[in-house]
Scaffold this active site. Sequence first.
Site, short mmCIF file in Angstrom:
data_model
loop_
_atom_site.label_atom_id
_atom_site.label_comp_id
_atom_site.label_asym_id
_atom_site.label_seq_id
_atom_site.Cartn_x
_atom_site.Cartn_y
_atom_site.Cartn_z
N LEU A 21 47.33 37.21 40.65
CA LEU A 21 47.40 38.86 39.67
C LEU A 21 45.99 39.53 40.74
O LEU A 21 45.70 41.38 40.43
CB LEU A 21 46.19 38.81 38.46
CG LEU A 21 46.81 38.01 37.48
CD1 LEU A 21 45.81 37.28 36.36
CD2 LEU A 21 47.80 38.82 36.92
N HIS A 127 42.93 42.58 35.40
CA HIS A 127 42.80 41.16 34.82
C HIS A 127 40.92 40.72 34.11
O HIS A 127 40.33 39.71 34.32
CB HIS A 127 43.15 39.98 35.48
CG HIS A 127 42.70 39.80 36.43
ND1 HIS A 127 43.18 40.59 37.42
CD2 HIS A 127 42.00 38.46 36.68
CE1 HIS A 127 42.80 40.23 38.91
NE2 HIS A 127 41.84 38.79 38.93
N GLU A 161 32.48 46.47 42.06
CA GLU A 161 32.72 45.14 42.45
C GLU A 161 32.12 43.81 42.28
O GLU A 161 31.64 42.68 42.69
CB GLU A 161 34.40 44.42 43.74
CG GLU A 161 35.00 45.50 42.74
CD GLU A 161 36.41 44.70 42.77
OE1 GLU A 161 36.33 43.59 42.73
OE2 GLU A 161 37.50 45.35 41.82
N HIS A 226 36.65 42.14 49.73
CA HIS A 226 35.97 42.08 49.53
C HIS A 226 35.28 42.01 51.07
O HIS A 226 35.38 41.24 51.39
CB HIS A 226 35.22 41.41 48.80
CG HIS A 226 35.59 40.99 46.51
ND1 HIS A 226 35.72 40.15 46.19
CD2 HIS A 226 35.64 42.38 46.42
CE1 HIS A 226 35.93 40.67 44.69
NE2 HIS A 226 36.23 42.09 45.27
N CYS A 343 31.65 33.65 46.17
CA CYS A 343 32.61 33.61 45.40
C CYS A 343 31.81 33.10 43.98
O CYS A 343 32.05 33.96 43.42
CB CYS A 343 33.91 34.13 45.42
SG CYS A 343 34.78 34.88 46.76
#
Length: 414
Positions: A21, A127, A161, A226, A343
């Site tokens: 996604l 998502h 983010e 990122h 992450c």
Amino acid sequence: MSLVEINFDGIVGPTHNYAGLSLGNLAATANAGRTSYPRAAALQGLAKMRANLRLGLAQGILLPHPRPNSRWLAAMATHAGHAGPLWPAASSASAMWAANAATVSPAPDTADGRCHLSVANLITMPHRSHEWPETLRQLRLAFANSAFAVHDPVPPPFGDEGAANHMRLCEHHGTPGVEVFVHGEPGGPFPARQHRQASAAIARRHDVDALFVQQSPEAIAAGAFHNDVVAVANERVLFAHEHAFADKARFFDSLRTRLPSVEIIEVPASAVSLAEAVASYLFNAQLVTLPAGGMALILPDEAQAKPRVWTWLEALVAGNGPIRRLVPVDVRESMANGGGPACLRLRVVCDPATVDARFLMDEAKLDRIGEIVEAHWPEQVTAAEHDTLGAWPAAEAARLTLLRALDLVELTYS
């Protein structure tokens, strides 16, 4: 008040799957349709947390979100079993990547002397765009003490983010620092997920000494969706790829002016290309200060498997620099979806006594969570099974079992 850095790791939820996604995340899109292993994914994350505890680091958790997100589906006038193309977004376990939960400014940096957390809106990817209400609930519970200020997300259309695009440099965790907000610019094959306006709003809200830096378009095009895919900071050390930033000379000059003791460790593209950096997640590492002194890089096993990457790292730790130790960890299920060790965690510098203790871990708690994962998380989910799971009651029951075991049933809702 004793301030320490606590890593709050997201527990991988029972709906962990590979739906491809995340546009711009090369691993996620390349592995779309693969069979996923939710149990192994969660256990790998717990093993990383346990290893951090044994290094002497403080460890916390964030909980899986209710998935599939029935409230989000209802708002879209549909429901599980009839969601069609919305189903993968509704059942994604992407909240496991806690680096995207929020941006954190510790108390030494802020004008009011509180630790500020702004939950990320994650609006660029459908998502992830519905994660923030549950994340906000958890943050307001974990950080309910008056030592913290927990903020709503920056409003659309400005994408934020979280900590994945934010770095903090300082002499020591408990001393004032300079906060670096890294944004992208639209253009190229992939979207820029962090907007400068969102970063600026958070810096104003937190009232901190901030630098605003543009991520290199070359890095975004190479799959660094990122900043934490190409750079990581800890205390006075910035560890980054040569092509991480658009105007690195100006950034480095500004950083040295704000923090003269800063040590910039730059990996040249001639030694490790951007493609190798993205494939190995060399920079998506936890750069941590060890209690006995010196720093360690907690890296994915994939970095050790890349000869050029590992050769450069071995030379780095053999020198007299601040990074003295390499700690490879197995997080392959997360890596296959484009998320490495960094992450999976949100860094919060605070006094542990001010945090709700239910979110803080020791080995016994991790063992209990592991038992629940072994008993209730699915061993594997194929793409065909994922598409036909309906409301996925087993996943909802698994999450509820975990919440009950941690005495966090107030996070339950249907």
